[in-house]
Design a protein around this motif. Structure first.
Motif, PDB file in Angstrom:
ATOM      1  N   PHE A  40      -2.556  15.449  -3.508  1.00 33.44           N
ATOM      2  CA  PHE A  40      -3.127  14.657  -4.597  1.00 33.44           C
ATOM      3  C   PHE A  40      -3.753  13.353  -4.095  1.00 33.44           C
ATOM      4  O   PHE A  40      -4.804  12.927  -4.583  1.00 33.44           O
ATOM      5  CB  PHE A  40      -2.044  14.353  -5.634  1.00 33.44           C
TER       6      PHE A  40
ATOM      7  N   ASN B  39       3.859   1.520  -1.097  1.00 30.39           N
ATOM      8  CA  ASN B  39       4.482   1.632  -2.418  1.00 30.39           C
ATOM      9  C   ASN B  39       3.509   2.193  -3.435  1.00 30.39           C
ATOM     10  O   ASN B  39       3.838   3.087  -4.216  1.00 30.39           O
ATOM     11  CB  ASN B  39       4.956   0.231  -2.838  1.00 30.39           C
ATOM     12  N   ALA B  40       2.281   1.667  -3.391  1.00 27.98           N
ATOM     13  CA  ALA B  40       1.285   2.133  -4.358  1.00 27.98           C
ATOM     14  C   ALA B  40       0.933   3.592  -4.130  1.00 27.98           C
ATOM     15  O   ALA B  40       0.784   4.360  -5.088  1.00 27.98           O
ATOM     16  CB  ALA B  40       0.027   1.264  -4.246  1.00 27.98           C
ATOM     17  N   LEU B  41       0.808   3.989  -2.885  1.00 24.83           N
ATOM     18  CA  LEU B  41       0.487   5.399  -2.600  1.00 24.83           C
ATOM     19  C   LEU B  41       1.623   6.304  -3.049  1.00 24.83           C
ATOM     20  O   LEU B  41       1.397   7.417  -3.558  1.00 24.83           O
ATOM     21  CB  LEU B  41       0.219   5.581  -1.103  1.00 24.83           C
ATOM     22  N   GLY B  42       2.848   5.837  -2.862  1.00 21.20           N
ATOM     23  CA  GLY B  42       3.988   6.633  -3.318  1.00 21.20           C
ATOM     24  C   GLY B  42       3.953   6.801  -4.826  1.00 21.20           C
ATOM     25  O   GLY B  42       4.186   7.912  -5.344  1.00 21.20           O
ATOM     26  N   ARG B  43       3.659   5.750  -5.532  1.00 18.98           N
ATOM     27  CA  ARG B  43       3.588   5.848  -6.989  1.00 18.98           C
ATOM     28  C   ARG B  43       2.393   6.701  -7.414  1.00 18.98           C
ATOM     29  O   ARG B  43       2.479   7.494  -8.352  1.00 18.98           O
ATOM     30  CB  ARG B  43       3.471   4.453  -7.592  1.00 18.98           C
ATOM     31  N   PHE B  44       1.328   6.555  -6.676  1.00 13.96           N
ATOM     32  CA  PHE B  44       0.136   7.348  -6.998  1.00 13.96           C
ATOM     33  C   PHE B  44       0.391   8.832  -6.778  1.00 13.96           C
ATOM     34  O   PHE B  44      -0.024   9.684  -7.581  1.00 13.96           O
ATOM     35  CB  PHE B  44      -1.024   6.868  -6.112  1.00 13.96           C
ATOM     36  N   ALA B  45       1.133   9.129  -5.725  1.00 10.89           N
ATOM     37  CA  ALA B  45       1.404  10.535  -5.406  1.00 10.89           C
ATOM     38  C   ALA B  45       2.273  11.194  -6.466  1.00 10.89           C
ATOM     39  O   ALA B  45       2.212  12.413  -6.656  1.00 10.89           O
ATOM     40  CB  ALA B  45       2.064  10.641  -4.033  1.00 10.89           C
ATOM     41  N   LEU B  46       3.049  10.373  -7.155  1.00  8.27           N
ATOM     42  CA  LEU B  46       3.896  10.942  -8.203  1.00  8.27           C
ATOM     43  C   LEU B  46       3.079  11.488  -9.366  1.00  8.27           C
ATOM     44  O   LEU B  46       3.593  12.222 -10.211  1.00  8.27           O
ATOM     45  CB  LEU B  46       4.870   9.864  -8.718  1.00  8.27           C
ATOM     46  N   LEU B  47       1.804  11.139  -9.385  1.00 11.79           N
ATOM     47  CA  LEU B  47       0.928  11.662 -10.433  1.00 11.79           C
ATOM     48  C   LEU B  47       0.457  13.084 -10.133  1.00 11.79           C
ATOM     49  O   LEU B  47      -0.310  13.649 -10.905  1.00 11.79           O
ATOM     50  CB  LEU B  47      -0.281  10.752 -10.615  1.00 11.79           C
ATOM     51  N   ALA B  48       0.878  13.610  -8.991  1.00 13.96           N
ATOM     52  CA  ALA B  48       0.474  14.977  -8.629  1.00 13.96           C
ATOM     53  C   ALA B  48       0.870  15.941  -9.735  1.00 13.96           C
ATOM     54  O   ALA B  48       1.944  15.797 -10.332  1.00 13.96           O
ATOM     55  CB  ALA B  48       1.117  15.391  -7.306  1.00 13.96           C
ATOM     56  N   PRO B  49       0.024  16.920 -10.007  1.00 12.56           N
ATOM     57  CA  PRO B  49       0.294  17.807 -11.137  1.00 12.56           C
ATOM     58  C   PRO B  49       1.459  18.741 -10.845  1.00 12.56           C
ATOM     59  O   PRO B  49       1.679  19.141  -9.705  1.00 12.56           O
ATOM     60  CB  PRO B  49      -1.021  18.588 -11.278  1.00 12.56           C
ATOM     61  N   PRO B  50       2.210  19.086 -11.866  1.00 11.11           N
ATOM     62  CA  PRO B  50       3.285  20.071 -11.672  1.00 11.11           C
ATOM     63  C   PRO B  50       2.691  21.471 -11.531  1.00 11.11           C
ATOM     64  O   PRO B  50       1.575  21.735 -11.973  1.00 11.11           O
ATOM     65  CB  PRO B  50       4.092  19.946 -12.961  1.00 11.11           C
ATOM     66  N   MET B  51       3.436  22.325 -10.880  1.00 11.69           N
ATOM     67  CA  MET B  51       2.979  23.712 -10.688  1.00 11.69           C
ATOM     68  C   MET B  51       4.170  24.632 -10.851  1.00 11.69           C
ATOM     69  O   MET B  51       5.313  24.237 -10.608  1.00 11.69           O
ATOM     70  CB  MET B  51       2.353  23.903  -9.303  1.00 11.69           C
TER      71      MET B  51
ATOM     72  N   ILE C 109       0.244  -3.210  -5.988  1.00 11.84           N
ATOM     73  CA  ILE C 109      -1.151  -2.779  -6.102  1.00 11.84           C
ATOM     74  C   ILE C 109      -1.283  -1.903  -7.337  1.00 11.84           C
ATOM     75  O   ILE C 109      -0.527  -0.939  -7.513  1.00 11.84           O
ATOM     76  CB  ILE C 109      -1.592  -2.001  -4.857  1.00 11.84           C
TER      77      ILE C 109
ATOM     78  N   LEU D 229       0.832  -1.204   0.000  1.00 12.68           N
ATOM     79  CA  LEU D 229       0.000   0.000   0.000  1.00 12.68           C
ATOM     80  C   LEU D 229       0.867   1.254   0.000  1.00 12.68           C
ATOM     81  O   LEU D 229       0.608   2.211  -0.754  1.00 12.68           O
ATOM     82  CB  LEU D 229      -0.923   0.003   1.218  1.00 12.68           C
TER      83      LEU D 229
END
Lengths: 412, 181
Positions: free
Chosen positions: B43, A13-25, B119, A11
């Motif tokens: 995010f 790991n997945a959240l870390g990868r998911f967070a990398l999708l945060a938009p650039p600003m 996941i 979890l």
């Protein structure tokens, strides 16, 4: 490694990868916009303190410290105002005694609601006191008492000069009969006529504290058939109580006569003051406790020719103060002994409040009365006494109608 | 490495103090340093790019205003992440009725599935969408910001034990949702 631990790692790991999708600003733009929108407190440290106190909690829940402080400050201020205000401006007292005020009750016929009112001796300053009947000042002017007839009986209400609500105590368990009473000079005790348990039409004279404690009987019910007690009055020196006794006229056998009797507050030294036949009722002590004013029959028989009399407590010096064709009632003595106030009823329905200077007993009393059309004015003789002053018309005052059924039991 | 960090800490504290005193350049340096981590936390909570930008921008506005009240300049990082998490939570709660944006288009095809036992992000995104903003904030602070339960408690108003128990229940729920799909 347990499944839970394994899943937690997956979890994370997945959240870390998911967070990398945060938009650039654009950092520069973010900073400039934040500075522009954010602003800064302009009052230095005070502003920063206010910012800290009133800013939302970081987690967005709970009361903000500043609001809590404001609430506590307002609460403290309210307590201070209530406390200080209580000392500075005490509750408006009901009692206006010892300044010449007259208290009486105004109301319709029967047992409908009656209102106590007070008025200055010169006919001015009329104001409402409280609902009730038969208002009476203590002689020291520090207490005002009146009666309240309720389903449970006749209650005495006593209001102190210091303000606050009136004290209430039961005088008589039945409200079917009117109760005669008077206060001791300091207002701490009350004397009243209480029906006996054997014969409700017969009454006994009781004295007791106004706090509702049990009283003491100081005069038993009259022993003769048809005899009863009437109005009573406590002497200003606190030693005696004067009351009226209705008796059969032993000379004629039929008509009644009234005697005025006086008794010590402990029941001792009971004796008659008057011997003259005829109605003698509604008693008022002089301030020096040496004389009694009362309403008596001029001819001893016909109550329509009643007048106000004054007699010494030793039974000497009985003399008539009024010679009017009007019927005076309810005399009350002024605190300095210089005036008597009483009601006069000349036309059968309308009562007038009159004052009479005792320094010149023959002068006519001054009075208030309502005009027939309801407006307030002065009615000239002979329906009313002429005013004591040389003015032909007194000052105009509040339009107040004094009904014939009203009681007037106060002291000046 | 440790020596490098010891050298960085005074510089960071100095930057924070300058920003707190109104130095806009110093504040911009702080944005450069922390904006990205704040955006990642936001995010996870917001779930879409637009809301994330708004939350991060709002967090920086708050940070600029409250920087003078920050007692420990060296802890500016956790402080900023906490603000970002709370702003994102506020924003999501305010926009609760808006539909959740599908992120599947933004995820690379090789990340949609989980060939290595990881996941899948689409599964994670769907599972996150079923959680409350409070729960997503807990996950973001714990697994993205790296806070321990005490630090999370400081930023959420919960007790540390409450954070731990809620996280445990949350993980169990996600395990059921994700692994059983």
């Amino acid at each position: 490694m347990t499944d839970e631990t394994m899943f937690e790692r997956r979890l994370a790991n997945a959240l870390g990868r998911f967070a990398l999708l945060a938009p650039p600003m654009d950092d520069e733009l973010v900073a400039v916009t934040a500075i522009e929108l954010g602003g800064r407190p302009k009052l230095g440290r005070l502003g920063q303190l206010a910012e800290t106190l009133f800013a939302p909690r970081p987690w967005g829940r709970g009361m903000r410290p500043g609001y809590l402080l404001v609430f506590l400050a307002l609460l403290l201020a309210a307590i201070v105002v209530a406390t200080v205000g209580g000392f500075v401006r005490r509750e408006s007292p009901l009692v206006t005694g010892r300044n010449g005020s007259i208290v009486y009750s105004v109301g319709p016929n029967g047992h409908q609601a009656v209102q106590n009112v007070a008025i200055d001796a010169d006919g001015q300053g009329l104001h409402q006191v409280d609902a009730g009947r038969c208002p009476v000042y203590s002689h020291d002017g520090n207490a005002l008492a009146w009666l309240s007839y309720e389903d449970a009986g006749a209650f005495l209400l006593v209001a102190d000069m210091g303000g606050g609500g009136p004290r209430k105590s039961l005088l008589v368990e039945s409200a079917q009969r009117s109760v005669a009473f008077d206060l001791s000079p300091d207002g701490s005790r009350v004397a009243w006529l209480r029906p006996t348990s054997q014969d409700p039409t017969a009454t006994e004279l009781f004295v007791g504290p106004t706090d509702g404690s049990a009283g003491t009987r100081i005069a038993a019910a009259p022993s003769g058939p048809g005899e009863s007690y009437g109005s009573l009055s406590w002497s200003p020196d606190g030693r005696s109580i004067v009351f009226a006794t209705y008796r059969r006229d032993t000379a004629t056998g039929g008509s009644r006569r009234t005697a005025i009797e006086v008794v010590g507050v402990d029941g001792s030294d009971r004796r008659s003051v008057t011997t003259r036949p005829g109605p003698e009722d509604v008693l008022s002590w002089s301030p020096d406790s040496r004389s009694i004013a009362y309403v008596g029959s001029s001819d001893g028989v016909d109550s329509s020719t009643d007048d106000v009399f004054v007699i010494g407590i030793d039974g000497m010096g009985d003399h008539r103060l009024t010679t009017s064709s009007s019927t005076p009632r309810a005399p009350a003595w002024s605190p300095d002994g210089g005036y008597l106030a009483f009601l006069v009823s000349g036309d059968g329905q309308t009562a007038r409040l009159a004052t009479l200077p005792l320094a010149a007993p023959t002068s006519a009393p001054r009075c208030r009365d309502p005009a027939p059309n309801g407006s307030y004015g002065h009615r000239t003789a002979p329906s009313c006494f002429r005013p004591r002053s040389s003015r032909s018309t007194p000052r105009r005052t509040e339009p107040t109608s004094f009904r014939s059924t009203e009681s007037f039991a106060g002291r000046l | 490495m440790t020596g490098l960090l010891m050298q960085e800490a005074p510089r960071l504290a100095s930057t924070v103090r300058l920003a707190a005193e109104g130095d806009e350049a110093a504040f911009t340096r702080l944005v450069v340093l922390h904006r990205e981590s704040m955006a990642r936390v936001a995010f996870v909570i917001c779930g879409d790019a637009e809301a994330t930008r708004d939350a991060v921008q709002s967090a920086w506005s708050i940070a600029w205003r409250r920087l003078p009240t920050l007692r420990d300049p060296e802890r500016v990082g956790p402080w900023l992440l906490g603000i970002a998490a709370n702003e994102a939570r506020h924003l999501v709660r305010a926009r609760r009725r808006r539909p959740v944006v599908d992120i599947s288009e933004t995820i690379e095809p090789d990340e949609r599935t989980d060939p290595a036992g990881l996941i899948g992000l689409v599964d994670l995104q769907r599972a996150l969408a079923d959680l409350t903003p409070d729960d997503r904030r807990l996950l973001a602070l714990r697994y993205v910001a790296g806070f321990d339960s005490t630090e999370i408690a400081r930023h959420t108003g919960l007790s540390a034990s409450g954070v731990r128990s809620r996280l445990a229940r949350l993980i169990e729920r996600l395990r059921t949702d994700i692994d059983h799909d």
